[in-house]
Design a protein around this motif. Structure first.
Motif, PDB file in Angstrom:
ATOM      1  N   ILE A   1       0.846  -1.212   0.007  1.00  0.00           N
ATOM      2  CA  ILE A   1      -0.011  -0.154   0.244  1.00  0.00           C
ATOM      3  C   ILE A   1       0.758   1.271   0.070  1.00  0.00           C
ATOM      4  N   LEU A   2       1.801   1.384   0.894  1.00  0.00           N
ATOM      5  CA  LEU A   2       2.830   2.228   0.991  1.00  0.00           C
ATOM      6  C   LEU A   2       3.325   2.597  -0.469  1.00  0.00           C
ATOM      7  N   TRP A   3       4.060   1.494  -0.969  1.00  0.00           N
ATOM      8  CA  TRP A   3       4.739   1.845  -2.090  1.00  0.00           C
ATOM      9  C   TRP A   3       3.867   2.049  -3.240  1.00  0.00           C
ATOM     10  N   ARG A   4       2.581   1.847  -3.516  1.00  0.00           N
ATOM     11  CA  ARG A   4       1.625   2.516  -4.356  1.00  0.00           C
ATOM     12  C   ARG A   4       1.343   4.026  -4.293  1.00  0.00           C
ATOM     13  N   LEU A   5       1.584   4.408  -3.015  1.00  0.00           N
ATOM     14  CA  LEU A   5       1.273   5.406  -2.705  1.00  0.00           C
ATOM     15  C   LEU A   5       2.536   6.700  -2.608  1.00  0.00           C
ATOM     16  N   LYS A   6       3.690   5.928  -2.782  1.00  0.00           N
ATOM     17  CA  LYS A   6       4.911   6.719  -2.841  1.00  0.00           C
ATOM     18  C   LYS A   6       4.870   7.865  -3.904  1.00  0.00           C
ATOM     19  N   ASP A   7       4.457   7.913  -5.112  1.00  0.00           N
ATOM     20  CA  ASP A   7       4.478   8.814  -6.044  1.00  0.00           C
ATOM     21  C   ASP A   7       3.246   9.705  -6.333  1.00  0.00           C
ATOM     22  N   GLN A   8       2.129   9.283  -5.596  1.00  0.00           N
ATOM     23  CA  GLN A   8       0.801   9.796  -6.078  1.00  0.00           C
ATOM     24  C   GLN A   8      -0.386   9.582  -5.103  1.00  0.00           C
ATOM     25  N   THR A   9      -1.247  10.239  -5.184  1.00  0.00           N
ATOM     26  CA  THR A   9      -2.237  10.065  -4.307  1.00  0.00           C
ATOM     27  C   THR A   9      -3.436   9.320  -5.039  1.00  0.00           C
ATOM     28  N   MET A  10      -4.164   8.263  -4.405  1.00  0.00           N
ATOM     29  CA  MET A  10      -4.895   7.299  -4.856  1.00  0.00           C
ATOM     30  C   MET A  10      -6.075   7.357  -4.160  1.00  0.00           C
ATOM     31  N   ARG A  11      -7.226   6.969  -4.974  1.00  0.00           N
ATOM     32  CA  ARG A  11      -8.547   6.702  -4.663  1.00  0.00           C
ATOM     33  C   ARG A  11      -8.435   5.254  -4.108  1.00  0.00           C
ATOM     34  N   TYR A  12      -9.432   4.819  -3.240  1.00  0.00           N
ATOM     35  CA  TYR A  12      -9.578   3.506  -2.665  1.00  0.00           C
ATOM     36  C   TYR A  12      -9.933   2.774  -3.776  1.00  0.00           C
ATOM     37  N   SER A  13     -10.641   2.847  -4.734  1.00  0.00           N
ATOM     38  CA  SER A  13     -10.893   1.830  -5.918  1.00  0.00           C
ATOM     39  C   SER A  13      -9.776   1.716  -6.559  1.00  0.00           C
ATOM     40  N   GLU A  14      -8.771   2.729  -6.834  1.00  0.00           N
ATOM     41  CA  GLU A  14      -7.487   2.363  -7.277  1.00  0.00           C
ATOM     42  C   GLU A  14      -6.584   1.385  -6.502  1.00  0.00           C
ATOM     43  N   LEU A  15      -6.415   1.536  -5.239  1.00  0.00           N
ATOM     44  CA  LEU A  15      -5.935   0.829  -4.346  1.00  0.00           C
ATOM     45  C   LEU A  15      -6.529  -0.700  -4.150  1.00  0.00           C
ATOM     46  N   ARG A  16      -7.705  -0.822  -4.506  1.00  0.00           N
ATOM     47  CA  ARG A  16      -8.319  -2.248  -4.588  1.00  0.00           C
ATOM     48  C   ARG A  16      -7.671  -3.018  -5.638  1.00  0.00           C
ATOM     49  N   LYS A  17      -7.113  -2.600  -6.451  1.00  0.00           N
ATOM     50  CA  LYS A  17      -6.379  -3.197  -7.615  1.00  0.00           C
ATOM     51  C   LYS A  17      -5.247  -4.096  -7.341  1.00  0.00           C
ATOM     52  N   ILE A  18      -4.741  -3.628  -6.075  1.00  0.00           N
ATOM     53  CA  ILE A  18      -3.688  -4.483  -5.530  1.00  0.00           C
ATOM     54  C   ILE A  18      -3.908  -5.925  -5.575  1.00  0.00           C
ATOM     55  N   PRO A  19      -3.395  -6.791  -6.026  1.00  0.00           N
ATOM     56  CA  PRO A  19      -3.691  -8.308  -6.344  1.00  0.00           C
ATOM     57  C   PRO A  19      -4.033  -9.099  -4.936  1.00  0.00           C
ATOM     58  N   HIS A  20      -4.850  -9.851  -4.981  1.00  0.00           N
ATOM     59  CA  HIS A  20      -5.254 -10.811  -3.880  1.00  0.00           C
ATOM     60  C   HIS A  20      -5.733 -10.163  -2.351  1.00  0.00           C
ATOM     61  N   ILE A  21      -5.596  -8.855  -2.416  1.00  0.00           N
ATOM     62  CA  ILE A  21      -6.209  -8.040  -1.250  1.00  0.00           C
ATOM     63  C   ILE A  21      -7.787  -7.874  -1.160  1.00  0.00           C
ATOM     64  N   SER A  22      -8.236  -8.400  -0.139  1.00  0.00           N
ATOM     65  CA  SER A  22      -9.694  -8.173  -0.026  1.00  0.00           C
ATOM     66  C   SER A  22      -9.984  -6.651   0.565  1.00  0.00           C
ATOM     67  N   ASP A  23     -11.255  -6.378   0.287  1.00  0.00           N
ATOM     68  CA  ASP A  23     -11.851  -5.132   0.736  1.00  0.00           C
ATOM     69  C   ASP A  23     -11.682  -4.927   2.304  1.00  0.00           C
ATOM     70  N   LYS A  24     -11.971  -5.825   2.959  1.00  0.00           N
ATOM     71  CA  LYS A  24     -11.750  -5.870   4.570  1.00  0.00           C
ATOM     72  C   LYS A  24     -10.457  -5.596   4.764  1.00  0.00           C
ATOM     73  N   MET A  25      -9.630  -6.355   4.327  1.00  0.00           N
ATOM     74  CA  MET A  25      -8.200  -6.155   4.664  1.00  0.00           C
ATOM     75  C   MET A  25      -7.615  -4.894   4.104  1.00  0.00           C
ATOM     76  N   LEU A  26      -7.985  -4.358   2.940  1.00  0.00           N
ATOM     77  CA  LEU A  26      -7.512  -3.064   2.526  1.00  0.00           C
ATOM     78  C   LEU A  26      -7.894  -2.027   3.416  1.00  0.00           C
ATOM     79  N   THR A  27      -9.311  -1.972   3.762  1.00  0.00           N
ATOM     80  CA  THR A  27      -9.778  -1.125   4.688  1.00  0.00           C
ATOM     81  C   THR A  27      -9.023  -0.987   6.119  1.00  0.00           C
ATOM     82  N   SER A  28      -8.805  -2.080   6.625  1.00  0.00           N
ATOM     83  CA  SER A  28      -8.224  -2.324   7.835  1.00  0.00           C
ATOM     84  C   SER A  28      -6.946  -2.036   7.827  1.00  0.00           C
TER      85      SER A  28
END
Length: 108
Positions: free
Chosen positions: A30-57
């Motif tokens: 998550i930190l790696w994807r945010l290193k160069d840009q601001t991202m919306r939740y829907s963009e972070l959901r594209k991280i492979p294999h992560i569930s919505d519950k885990m991403l939120t927590s």
């Protein structure tokens, strides 16, 4: 080094504290994807294999520990953006070093 208490929990060394804050399966990606840009939740959901519950927590924990800033916009539909805080930016060289070492191990 003496034991110390941080947010009500006893830590035996500083590595334990840092690894609890940024360790695990999902926090560093998550930190790696945010290193160069601001991202919306829907963009972070594209991280492979992560569930919505885990991403939120994980986002909530990173926000509580001061690594991620969450900005909610009062629009319909609701818009939420995530970005690194100064503390999050400061930790990125360590995340990059751990990532590089992991890539090296995977290529051996």
């Amino acid at each position: 080094m003496p034991d110390f208490i941080y947010r009500g929990k006893v830590y035996y060394n500083p590595v334990q504290l840092v690894m609890e804050q940024i360790g695990g399966v999902w926090k560093m990606p998550i930190l790696w994807r945010l290193k160069d840009q601001t991202m919306r939740y829907s963009e972070l959901r594209k991280i492979p294999h992560i569930s919505d519950k885990m991403l939120t927590s994980q986002l909530r924990e990173l926000e509580a520990d001061g690594y991620v800033h969450r900005e909610v916009y009062a629009v319909v539909p609701p818009k939420t953006e995530y970005s690194l805080t100064p503390k999050g930016i400061e930790i990125m060289p360590l995340v990059a070093q751990i990532r590089d070492y992991g890539i090296k191990l995977m290529n051996e």
